[in-house]
Design a protein around this motif. Structure first.
Motif, PDB file in Angstrom:
ATOM      1  N   ARG A  83       0.832  -1.197   0.000  1.00 40.46           N
ATOM      2  CA  ARG A  83       0.000   0.000   0.000  1.00 40.46           C
ATOM      3  C   ARG A  83       0.874   1.257   0.000  1.00 40.46           C
ATOM      4  NH1 ARG A  83      -4.274  -0.341  -2.507  1.00 40.46           N
ATOM      5  NH2 ARG A  83      -3.742   1.849  -2.463  1.00 40.46           N
ATOM      6  N   TYR A  99       8.148  -5.643  -5.515  1.00 40.59           N
ATOM      7  CA  TYR A  99       6.697  -5.511  -5.344  1.00 40.59           C
ATOM      8  C   TYR A  99       6.000  -6.816  -5.700  1.00 40.59           C
ATOM      9  CZ  TYR A  99       1.966  -3.747  -5.698  1.00 40.59           C
ATOM     10  OH  TYR A  99       0.619  -3.559  -5.519  1.00 40.59           O
ATOM     11  N   HIS A 106       2.283 -12.057   0.155  1.00 47.14           N
ATOM     12  CA  HIS A 106       1.126 -11.589   0.929  1.00 47.14           C
ATOM     13  C   HIS A 106      -0.079 -12.513   0.709  1.00 47.14           C
ATOM     14  CE1 HIS A 106      -2.106  -8.971   2.377  1.00 47.14           C
ATOM     15  NE2 HIS A 106      -2.672  -9.067   1.191  1.00 47.14           N
ATOM     16  N   TRP A 170      -0.183 -15.287  -6.202  1.00 49.82           N
ATOM     17  CA  TRP A 170      -0.409 -16.304  -5.166  1.00 49.82           C
ATOM     18  C   TRP A 170      -0.855 -17.631  -5.755  1.00 49.82           C
ATOM     19  CZ3 TRP A 170      -4.934 -18.548  -2.744  1.00 49.82           C
ATOM     20  CH2 TRP A 170      -6.159 -18.184  -3.308  1.00 49.82           C
ATOM     21  N   HIS A 421     -11.213  -9.082  -0.644  1.00 48.16           N
ATOM     22  CA  HIS A 421     -10.841  -8.658   0.708  1.00 48.16           C
ATOM     23  C   HIS A 421     -12.086  -8.487   1.581  1.00 48.16           C
ATOM     24  CE1 HIS A 421      -6.794  -7.971  -0.944  1.00 48.16           C
ATOM     25  NE2 HIS A 421      -6.400  -8.178   0.287  1.00 48.16           N
ATOM     26  N   ILE A 425     -11.566 -10.581   4.642  1.00 52.18           N
ATOM     27  CA  ILE A 425     -11.391  -9.870   5.911  1.00 52.18           C
ATOM     28  C   ILE A 425     -12.740  -9.783   6.620  1.00 52.18           C
ATOM     29  CG2 ILE A 425     -10.697  -7.718   6.992  1.00 52.18           C
ATOM     30  CD1 ILE A 425      -8.622  -7.378   4.842  1.00 52.18           C
ATOM     31  N   GLN A 471     -11.356   0.904  -3.385  1.00 47.49           N
ATOM     32  CA  GLN A 471     -10.826  -0.010  -4.400  1.00 47.49           C
ATOM     33  C   GLN A 471     -11.899  -0.468  -5.381  1.00 47.49           C
ATOM     34  OE1 GLN A 471      -8.428  -3.102  -2.705  1.00 47.49           O
ATOM     35  NE2 GLN A 471      -7.017  -1.661  -1.756  1.00 47.49           N
ATOM     36  N   ARG A 481      -4.969  -5.015 -11.125  1.00 44.80           N
ATOM     37  CA  ARG A 481      -4.236  -5.502  -9.960  1.00 44.80           C
ATOM     38  C   ARG A 481      -2.772  -5.765 -10.311  1.00 44.80           C
ATOM     39  NH1 ARG A 481      -6.503 -11.670  -9.197  1.00 44.80           N
ATOM     40  NH2 ARG A 481      -5.269 -11.560  -7.310  1.00 44.80           N
ATOM     41  N   ARG A 482      -1.961  -5.962  -9.300  1.00 51.14           N
ATOM     42  CA  ARG A 482      -0.573  -6.382  -9.444  1.00 51.14           C
ATOM     43  C   ARG A 482       0.303  -5.420 -10.217  1.00 51.14           C
ATOM     44  NH1 ARG A 482      -2.121 -12.745 -10.578  1.00 51.14           N
ATOM     45  NH2 ARG A 482      -2.564 -13.242  -8.411  1.00 51.14           N
ATOM     46  N   MET A 506      -5.744  -0.336   9.762  1.00 46.84           N
ATOM     47  CA  MET A 506      -5.814  -1.755  10.142  1.00 46.84           C
ATOM     48  C   MET A 506      -4.520  -2.191  10.821  1.00 46.84           C
ATOM     49  SD  MET A 506      -7.866  -3.703   7.117  1.00 46.84           S
ATOM     50  CE  MET A 506      -7.342  -2.761   5.718  1.00 46.84           C
ATOM     51  N   GLY A 507      -3.408  -1.623  10.363  1.00 44.82           N
ATOM     52  CA  GLY A 507      -2.137  -1.940  11.013  1.00 44.82           C
ATOM     53  C   GLY A 507      -2.162  -1.511  12.476  1.00 44.82           C
TER      54      GLY A 507
HETATM   55  C1  HEA Z   1      -7.024 -13.744   4.244  1.00 42.41           C
HETATM   56  C2  HEA Z   1      -6.444 -13.145   3.308  1.00 42.41           C
HETATM   57  C3  HEA Z   1      -5.991 -11.724   3.217  1.00 42.41           C
HETATM   58  C4  HEA Z   1      -5.921 -10.741   4.175  1.00 42.41           C
HETATM   59  C5  HEA Z   1      -6.306 -10.808   5.629  1.00 42.41           C
HETATM   60  C6  HEA Z   1      -5.420  -9.570   3.511  1.00 42.41           C
HETATM   61  C7  HEA Z   1      -5.187  -8.334   4.152  1.00 42.41           C
HETATM   62  C8  HEA Z   1      -4.845  -7.167   3.501  1.00 42.41           C
HETATM   63  N1  HEA Z   1      -4.590  -7.017   2.152  1.00 42.41           N
HETATM   64 FE1  HEA Z   1      -4.548  -8.524   0.792  1.00 42.41          FE
HETATM   65  N2  HEA Z   1      -4.542 -10.022  -0.593  1.00 42.41           N
HETATM   66  C9  HEA Z   1      -4.907 -11.318  -0.393  1.00 42.41           C
HETATM   67  C10 HEA Z   1      -5.404 -11.862   0.781  1.00 42.41           C
HETATM   68  C11 HEA Z   1      -5.518 -11.157   1.976  1.00 42.41           C
HETATM   69  N3  HEA Z   1      -5.183  -9.850   2.174  1.00 42.41           N
HETATM   70  C12 HEA Z   1      -4.714 -12.078  -1.597  1.00 42.41           C
HETATM   71  C13 HEA Z   1      -5.014 -13.553  -1.792  1.00 42.41           C
HETATM   72  C14 HEA Z   1      -4.206 -11.193  -2.543  1.00 42.41           C
HETATM   73  C15 HEA Z   1      -3.840 -11.488  -3.993  1.00 42.41           C
HETATM   74  C16 HEA Z   1      -2.380 -11.671  -4.145  1.00 42.41           C
HETATM   75  C17 HEA Z   1      -2.006 -11.796  -5.579  1.00 42.41           C
HETATM   76  O1  HEA Z   1      -2.376 -10.923  -6.378  1.00 42.41           O
HETATM   77  O2  HEA Z   1      -1.324 -12.761  -5.911  1.00 42.41           O
HETATM   78  C18 HEA Z   1      -4.129  -9.903  -1.892  1.00 42.41           C
HETATM   79  C19 HEA Z   1      -3.704  -8.735  -2.535  1.00 42.41           C
HETATM   80  C20 HEA Z   1      -3.761  -7.469  -1.965  1.00 42.41           C
HETATM   81  C21 HEA Z   1      -3.605  -6.250  -2.688  1.00 42.41           C
HETATM   82  C22 HEA Z   1      -3.428  -6.115  -4.191  1.00 42.41           C
HETATM   83  C23 HEA Z   1      -2.018  -6.086  -4.607  1.00 42.41           C
HETATM   84  C24 HEA Z   1      -1.903  -5.973  -6.083  1.00 42.41           C
HETATM   85  O3  HEA Z   1      -2.639  -6.633  -6.809  1.00 42.41           O
HETATM   86  O4  HEA Z   1      -1.048  -5.216  -6.529  1.00 42.41           O
HETATM   87  C25 HEA Z   1      -3.708  -5.235  -1.783  1.00 42.41           C
HETATM   88  C26 HEA Z   1      -3.625  -3.800  -2.118  1.00 42.41           C
HETATM   89  O5  HEA Z   1      -4.138  -2.976  -1.493  1.00 42.41           O
HETATM   90  C27 HEA Z   1      -3.927  -5.827  -0.487  1.00 42.41           C
HETATM   91  C28 HEA Z   1      -4.074  -5.135   0.705  1.00 42.41           C
HETATM   92  C29 HEA Z   1      -4.350  -5.721   1.933  1.00 42.41           C
HETATM   93  C30 HEA Z   1      -4.416  -4.972   3.176  1.00 42.41           C
HETATM   94  C31 HEA Z   1      -4.185  -3.515   3.320  1.00 42.41           C
HETATM   95  C32 HEA Z   1      -4.717  -5.895   4.152  1.00 42.41           C
HETATM   96  C33 HEA Z   1      -4.880  -5.556   5.625  1.00 42.41           C
HETATM   97  O6  HEA Z   1      -5.974  -6.203   6.187  1.00 42.41           O
HETATM   98  C34 HEA Z   1      -3.646  -5.882   6.382  1.00 42.41           C
HETATM   99  C35 HEA Z   1      -3.742  -5.400   7.799  1.00 42.41           C
HETATM  100  C36 HEA Z   1      -2.384  -5.137   8.320  1.00 42.41           C
HETATM  101  C37 HEA Z   1      -1.808  -5.789   9.314  1.00 42.41           C
HETATM  102  C38 HEA Z   1      -2.502  -6.816  10.057  1.00 42.41           C
HETATM  103  C39 HEA Z   1      -0.371  -5.510   9.591  1.00 42.41           C
HETATM  104  C40 HEA Z   1      -0.016  -5.240  10.987  1.00 42.41           C
HETATM  105  C41 HEA Z   1       1.410  -4.863  11.030  1.00 42.41           C
HETATM  106  C42 HEA Z   1       1.891  -3.872  11.750  1.00 42.41           C
HETATM  107  C43 HEA Z   1       1.030  -3.025  12.578  1.00 42.41           C
HETATM  108  C44 HEA Z   1       3.324  -3.626  11.751  1.00 42.41           C
HETATM  109  C45 HEA Z   1       3.657  -2.248  11.413  1.00 42.41           C
HETATM  110  C46 HEA Z   1       5.049  -2.268  11.014  1.00 42.41           C
HETATM  111  C47 HEA Z   1       5.546  -1.772   9.918  1.00 42.41           C
HETATM  112  C48 HEA Z   1       4.808  -0.889   8.978  1.00 42.41           C
HETATM  113  C49 HEA Z   1       6.954  -2.120   9.556  1.00 42.41           C
HETATM  114  N4  HEA Z   1      -3.954  -7.188  -0.631  1.00 42.41           N
END
Ligand code: HEA
Ligand code: HEA
Ligand code: CU
Lengths: 658, 333, 110, 201
Positions: A83, A99, A106, A170, A421, A425, A471, A481-482, A506-507
């Motif tokens: 992000r 990336y 992820h 993935w 998501h 989520i 989104q 995407r991607r 969310m973080g």
């Molecule tokens: C159960 C499955 C799951 C979950 C829970 C999530 C959670 C999240 N996902 Fe995910 N996502 C997928 C499954 C999931 N995703 C899948 C399958 C893909 C497709 C991959 C592919 O294309 O191959 C994908 C792809 C994907 C993309 C598209 C990427 C792209 O196509 O270019 C994005 C972009 O916004 C995104 C965002 C997020 C975010 C913001 C969260 C948030 O909910 C995350 C919340 C954050 C935290 C829980 C982090 C906590 C960490 C800290 C607080 C530490 C802080 C420290 C530092 C910053 C160093 N995800």
């Protein structure tokens, strides 16, 4: 000599990125710290006896959950990095190649190494207790499943510092994931990480089906089973039919890469589209594997906090079973644009939409469980309620995607990202959180501080909408995407920026949860939970928290659905069941084999990744040796806990009254 | 501590953020290309999206409202007048309603979808008085190559088409699979090595549209975007003439270099090697691969040395041209 | 039967057949193997007919194995094994049939 | 409805379930997952069956060998059944004898299969030659691998039988392996039909 060593190190370790050096150092430091603490406090024996060799479903469950929270962190950090990179156009935070690795890991980690183990953790914690059993059907196999998952996950994560991460998405579509276009070892890590943990998942599926069929307490007929147990059953049905497909698909890809096969290559008659076809035959059912148990959790949680019987129980069961079978007939909706012709597309569009019907029935039944109930809102209930609007959006957009010709405009856009998501989520993660908060007292004997939990909840919830609603719009604006970057001319910048803010919310929410757990542990004496802290309905709440190792001193005799609730009603009316006499309890012994065998798998897997026979051969020999050891020497793998000891334990935890 | 104000604050915050998001969604400069269709296919898809979304929302929205109402009304509070019936857990009438209504809606959406699926089948030629032009598309690492077999010119990462004229795209790939997508003209289709797909689109208005690769294909995938310039017929002819005069041809060597992994620049070529597209499609066909046992079951006719490359491309085309379709139905017995 | 076994669990799966049922099963499976062999090797029928013969005898043979060798009818209580098997076969047909159907349209030029 | 717990043997422990019964059901389900594994391989084979890429096709099969293999495996399925009958009679000697016969037949099958593979490789039909052959070797080879595992397992069980005689536990193990063996026979029938017979017809 030194030159060659350096050369090797450059190939072996991932180099050239300060982020990764940082990660390496912190991993090394953390490992040293852990080793030091274990040695200093003389905890090695404790670790080995109580955890590494345990076959107790409750401890296995806890280990699953710990590992999955760790993976949620890793996957979440990946998400935040992504992000950050696409918050605005032309950012150079991550190189494109990097990336690509980040979104691949992820997705893979979140689904296979976060959602799946969190789900298995909850299976382990709750199912035997809910059905009044002493353990799962095959405790040894259960421990093996866990360790296979764990080693698979570790192998996958190793790619971060050694050899390089996979970067083909993935689901690793060929030909991109073939040797020709991905010559590095990243894809091998992907294949073996998933393969090893996949065997574990399959075994868990079998294990819980047998447990549920055969080990229910006397009197618990199918229609008296708690809804979560039903959902586990439905989910396991999908597991046992879907995971073998994954195993084969990955094996074929591996044969292509490693053995010169031509299943999915471009030349010599290979057909990459066949991979896409096969992987979705697993991939689609997979999303229902993870969502069905969440549905089960919502059912239990909602009826508990509505203080009301679950509405439409039979139709809930029926709906769930239909979903699990139907999920095998919809896979082609992931490649409507492959040009398979109108017949194929029309068929799969309609079969996909059909799933909306049973799912809808479930939603209505949840609503009517609350209708004429008496709702209270502790954290588990808040997650359950937040899920409903969320999942309605996910479902609505799911149906929109299922309209094949319309999907030509949605496919691979951010609209799709937002859809899944919302489902993953809002549906899956929220559900597992609900379950985690709900069963936490049962697992550890203390409750989590509610206050921090509510902060976490609101941050997750608001962050979720802020991140993913934009989104949908981005998808309709044509953002695919991607992509690691885009231009200012696209007009996507503001919404992406908003979306990134949501991700960081969310973080923060996650940090609240960590704090919550920390505070809980610190003040666990004050937060001590009774056996039944929620005034709940099912059998797991009839025993102390945490449950003793044998769960039930005497196996309960079930007469009703929501047995524990009815039992409490009966007690209020002064009707008491006759106490059963305590008898010696038959228990499985601890075993080191699951752990050792999984380590051997890890070694073999590592060898396969690099094609190094010095790892492959000892690894596989070790696996075989473990199997032989198990087959030959498992004739006395169990023991009895004598009556006295049971009585003593019960007296201790219940303060005297058995 | 009183809990209510907190809940209210949270609710207000939620509403505010949602409002903010909605505001950014509509007034922040991005434009909804999927809904800003400039051609018949895009138009039809937009219609379909709207119809099905409305149909689905007919149930989804009331359920959403119901959720909030129920939760609000049945929350446990002192002096609540709401009914509490802990054992009321079944109602045949209600169950029938909520099995029934979704079934009806899904049947409706299903029928509409099926109809549009056949109507909008990408290989189906568009009804038009104009003779369609053919453009051959190949996705490369990481650029798009467009060839105009009728005009004999070729371009990279830029596409010019006449307005109001149906365009028959033939698509393949000389790199990992990709997907060819111009949101304002209509939906996408995969480009795959060893196969030729067909996609019919048309622009009704002149303008410049955004096109991109939609299926991830490796490192510089993000750079795989191209412009689509829809121009009047006169301008189109002029452009073709200009392209022929002012540019160098794409040679065999030139193509080999172009197909190397790398980011591409917008380029126009005055000519391209004869039959290049067919050669890309049949690149992996082995000499003499006629299958002695071929012909049974669902099998696209094997390509032999004797078959012309042109025919090869067509038969290999998945849901390809009409010939392609015919061969499927034959193959399916 | 193992009546002399005082083990608790002598119920269930020991009722298995007799020499007779095994012999019948064996003979049936041999016959069912020979039929398609003869048909195919002597090119006795047209393509479709041969296909049908091969598939029908294979399925029959599978059923013979199930009933005469694997004794799926035995054991008391609900037949969980049969149910999983039936569902398994449904999924099997979906996987094979579905793949062939979908992939028909995506054959590579080879 | 299964109230599994209602019939327990030892009469003193409600938490105790007949472990052999659980294992048999678990094993059945495992076999069904194996059915799915094979069906995925069959699907792959079916889709790629014409993609010989100019290389050899089904014409190179040695049908005599295949027919022999089939009858060896069929017979071994029969003898493994007879072994179970011997076990049910409590006759350890007979049981071991029939298991030995089964193992020998299985080895014969494997030997022929390996011979066939080697022949094919000599004729230039290798795993790497074409998609068709990749699919062929993987499908048939996976079955062969299952047979090999079965043979090792059976030998292991024979050793355990020698040591411990026929007990509830060994009885369960023998039932499982015989089920497995019949299952492999059934899978082979489909390999024969789909790969060989439909190939050469
Ligand atoms: C159960 C499955 C799951 C979950 C829970 C999530 C959670 C999240 N996902 Fe995910 N996502 C997928 C499954 C999931 N995703 C899948 C399958 C893909 C497709 C991959 C592919 O294309 O191959 C994908 C792809 C994907 C993309 C598209 C990427 C792209 O196509 O270019 C994005 C972009 O916004 C995104 C965002 C997020 C975010 C913001 C969260 C948030 O909910 C995350 C919340 C954050 C935290 C829980 C982090 C906590 C960490 C800290 C607080 C530490 C802080 C420290 C530092 C910053 C160093 N995800
Ligand atoms: C837990 C995860 C989960 C869940 C539950 C779902 C649920 C659904 N999904 Fe989703 N989906 C994913 C995870 C999930 N999905 C993922 C991860 C991907 C992409 C992977 C990738 O490409 O990387 C994906 C992709 C995906 C696609 C492919 C799109 C594309 O690639 O172009 C499609 C298309 O049909 C689809 C459809 C659906 C449908 C119809 C449902 C239905 O089950 C939803 C049913 C629910 C409701 C409809 C709401 C409640 C119902 C009512 C209140 C009744 C009345 C309603 C009506 C009559 C409409 N999904
Ligand atoms: Cu899906």
């Amino acid at each position: 000599m030194l030159d060659r060593l350096i050369e090797f190190a450059q190939f072996f370790f991932v180099t050239g990125d300060p982020l990764i050096y940082g990660a390496m150092v912190s991993i090394a430091l953390a490992t040293i710290a852990i080793l030091f603490v274990l040695t200093y406090f003389k905890k090695w024996g404790w670790l080995w006896k109580n955890w590494l060799t345990t076959v107790d479903h409750k401890k296995v469950g806890i280990m699953y959950i710990l590992a999955s929270i760790l993976m949620l962190f890793r996957g979440g950090v990946d998400a935040l990095m992504m992000r950050a990179q696409i918050a605005l156009p032309d950012i150079n935070f991550l190189h494109p190649e990097h990336y690509n690795q980040v979104f691949t890991t992820h997705g893979t980690i979140m689904i296979l190494f976060m959602a799946m183990p969190l789900m298995f953790g909850l299976f382990n914690i709750a199912v035997p207790l809910q059905i009044g059993a002493r353990d799962v059907a095959f405790p040894f196999l259960n421990a093996l499943s866990f360790w296979l998952f764990f080693m698979g996950a570790m192998l996958f994560n190793l790619s971060f510092i050694i050899g390089g991460s996979p970067d083909a998405g993935w689901l690793s579509y060929p030909p991109l994931s073939e040797l020709q276009y991905s010559p590095g070892v990243g894809q091998n890590f992907y294949i073996w990480g998933i393969q090893i943990s996949g065997i574990g998942s399959l075994a868990t599926g079998i294990n819980f089906i047998v447990t549920i069929i055969k080990m229910r307490a006397p009197g618990m007929t199918w229609m008296k089973m708690p809804m979560f147990t039903w959902s586990v059953f439905a989910s396991c049905i999908i597991i046992i039919f879907a995971f073998p497909i994954l195993t084969v698909t990955l094996a074929l890809l591996f044969l292509d890469r490693f053995g010169g096969g031509h299943f999915f290559t471009l030349d010599m008659g290979g057909n990459p589209m066949m991979y896409i076809n096969l992987i979705w035959m697993w991939g689609h059912p997979e999303v229902y594997i993870v969502v069905l148990p969440a549905f089960g959790i919502y059912s239990d949680v909602i009826s508990t906090f509505a203080k009301k019987r679950l509405f439409g129980y039979k139709s809930m069961v029926f709906a769930m079973l239909i979903i699990s079978v139907l999920s095998f007939f919809t896979w082609a909706h992931h490649f409507f644009t492959m040009g398979s012709g109108a017949d194929v597309n029309a068929f799969f569009a309609i079969s996909t939409m059909a799933i909306a019907i049973p799912t809808g029935v479930k939603v209505f039944n949840w609503l009517f469980t609350m209708y004429r109930g008496k709702l209270s809102f502790p954290t588990p209930m808040m997650w359950a309620i937040a899920f409903i609007p969320n999942f309605l959006i996910a479902g609505l957009t799911g149906v929109m995607l299922a309209v094949a010709p319309a999907d030509f405009q949605f496919h691979n856009s951010y609209f799709l990202i937002a859809h899944f998501h919302s489902a993953l989520i809002g549906g899956v993660v929220f559900g597992y959180f609900a379950g985690l908060y709900y069963w936490w007292p049962k697992m550890f004997g203390f409750s989590l501080p509610e206050n921090l939990g509510k902060w976490a909840f609101w941050f997750w919830n608001i962050g979720f909408y802020v991140c993913f609603l934009p989104q949908y719009s981005l998808g309709l604006m044509g953002m695919t995407r991607r992509i690691s970057t885009y231009g200012w001319d696209t007009g996507w910048a503001p919404l992406n920026f908003v979306s990134t803010i949501g991700a960081f919310l969310m973080g923060i929410a996650f940090l609240f949860q960590v704090a919550q757990i920390g505070m809980g542990i610190k003040h666990y004496r004050k937060l001590k939970a009774s056996g039944d802290p929620w005034d709940a309905r099912t059998l797991e709440w009839s025993i102390p928290s945490p449950a003793p190792e044998y769960n039930f001193a005497t196996i309960p005799q079930v007469t009703d659905r929501d047995e524990w609730w009815e039992e409490k009603e009966r007690r209020k009316q002064g009707i008491h069941k006759q106490e059963q006499p305590i008898e010696p309890i038959h228990m499985p012994k601890n075993s080191a084999i699951p752990f050792i065998m999984s380590v051997c798998w890890f070694v073999a897997g590592f060898g396969f990744v690099f094609g190094w026979l010095i790892f492959i051969i000892p690894g596989l020999l070790g696996v075989a040796a473990c199997m032989i050891a198990r087959s030959f020497y498992s004739y006395d793998a169990d023991y009895y806990i004598p009556v006295d000891e049971v009585k003593r334990t019960e007296a201790a935890i219940r303060g005297g009254s058995v | 501590m009183n809990k209510k104000p907190k809940a209210v604050i949270a609710l207000v915050l939620t509403v505010l953020t949602v409002a903010l998001i909605i505001w950014t969604c509509f007034f922040s400069g991005g434009s909804y290309w999927v809904f800003d269709s400039m051609g018949p296919i895009g138009q039809a898809q937009k219609e379909l999206i709207i119809i099905t979304t409305v149909l689905a929302s007919v149930v989804i929205l009331p359920v959403m409202v119901m959720t909030f109402v129920i939760i609000w009304r049945y929350r446990d509070r002192p002096g609540s007048k709401a009914k509490y019936k802990p054992h009321w857990d079944d109602s045949a009438k209600l169950e029938t309603i909520w099995w029934g209504i979704p079934i009806i809606i899904i049947i409706a959406i299903g029928i509409i979808t099926a109809k549009y699926t056949y109507d909008l089948e990408p290989s189906k030629p568009l009804a038009s008085a104009q003779k369609p032009i053919t453009i051959q598309v190949s996705s490369l690492d990481w650029k798009w190559l467009f060839m105009y077999p009728d005009e004999g010119i070729a371009t990279v990462n830029t596409l010019t088409i006449p307005e109001d004229v149906p365009v028959r795209f033939e698509l393949t790939s000389d790199a990992p699979m990709n997907s060819f997508w111009i949101p304002q003209l209509g939906g996408q289709i995969y480009t795959m090595s060893g196969m030729a797909m067909t996609l019919h689109l048309q622009a009704d208005h002149p303008g410049t549209y955004y096109g991109s690769g939609a299926n991830f294909s490796g490192e510089h995938f993000a750079q795989m975007r191209f412009d689509v310039n829809a121009v009047t017929s006169d301008q189109y002819n002029q452009w073709v003439q200009q392209a022929k005069q002012e540019n160098n041809p794409l040679t065999e060597d030139g193509y080999t270099a172009l197909a190397q992994p790398g980011v591409g620049q917008k380029t126009t070529y005055s000519a391209f090697p004869e039959g290049l597209f067919q050669r890309i499609v049949t690149k992996y066909v082995v000499e003499g691969s006629e299958n002695p046992h071929g012909g049974h079951g669902a099998h696209a006719p094997a390509v032999t040395e004797t078959a012309s490359a042109e025919a090869a491309a067509k038969t290999a085309s998945a849901a390809g041209s009409e010939e392609g379709q015919a061969s499927h139905s034959n193959a399916g017995h | 039967m193992a009546q002399h076994h005082t083990g608790a669990d002598s119920h269930g799966h020991e009722g298995h057949g007799s020499v007779k049922s095994y012999v019948i099963g064996f003979i049936l499976s041999i016959v069912l193997t020979i039929i398609p062999l003869v048909v195919v090797l002597n090119h006795m029928m047209g393509k479709t007919a041969t296909m049908v013969v091969i598939l029908v005898t294979a399925v029959l043979q599978f059923i013979v194995q199930l009933f005469f060798f694997m004794h799926i009818r035995e054991g008391d209580g609900p037949k969980w094994n049969v149910m999983t098997l039936i569902l398994g076969v449904v999924i099997l047909l979906t996987i094979v049939g579905g793949s062939i159907w979908i992939m028909t349209y995506n054959m590579v030029a080879h | 409805m299964a109230q599994a717990t209602s019939h327990h043997g030892h009469g003193h422990d409600h938490g105790h379930h007949d472990p052999q019964e659980l294992k048999m059901l678990g094993f059945w389900i495992f076999l069904v997952t194996d059915v799915i594994l094979f069906s995925t391989l069959f699907a792959t084979f079916a889709v790629l069956r014409n993609n010989t890429a100019g290389g050899p096709g089904p014409e190179i099969f040695n049908m005599t060998g295949v027919i022999l293999e089939t009858f060896l495996l069929l017979t071994s399925s029969f003898t493994s059944g007879i072994a179970v009958l011997a076990m049910n009679k409590g006759n350890l000697k007979q049981l071991l004898a029939w298991l030995v016969v089964t193992v020998l037949l299985g080895l014969g099958f494997l030997g022929l299969e390996i011979y066939e593979f080697v022949e094919m490789v000599h004729e230039g039909a290798t795993f790497m030659t074409s998609a068709y052959l990749s699919a062929f070797f993987t499908l048939v080879g996976t079955h062969g691998l299952h047979v090999s595992v079965g043979i090792c397992w059976m030998i292991g069980l024979m050793i355990q039988l020698k040591r411990r005689g026929i007990t509830d536990v060994t009885r369960g193990k023998i039932s499982a392996i015989s089920l497995y063996w019949h299952f492999l026979d059934a899978v082979w029938i489909f390999v024969l039909s789909v790969v060989y017979l439909m190939g050469v017809m």
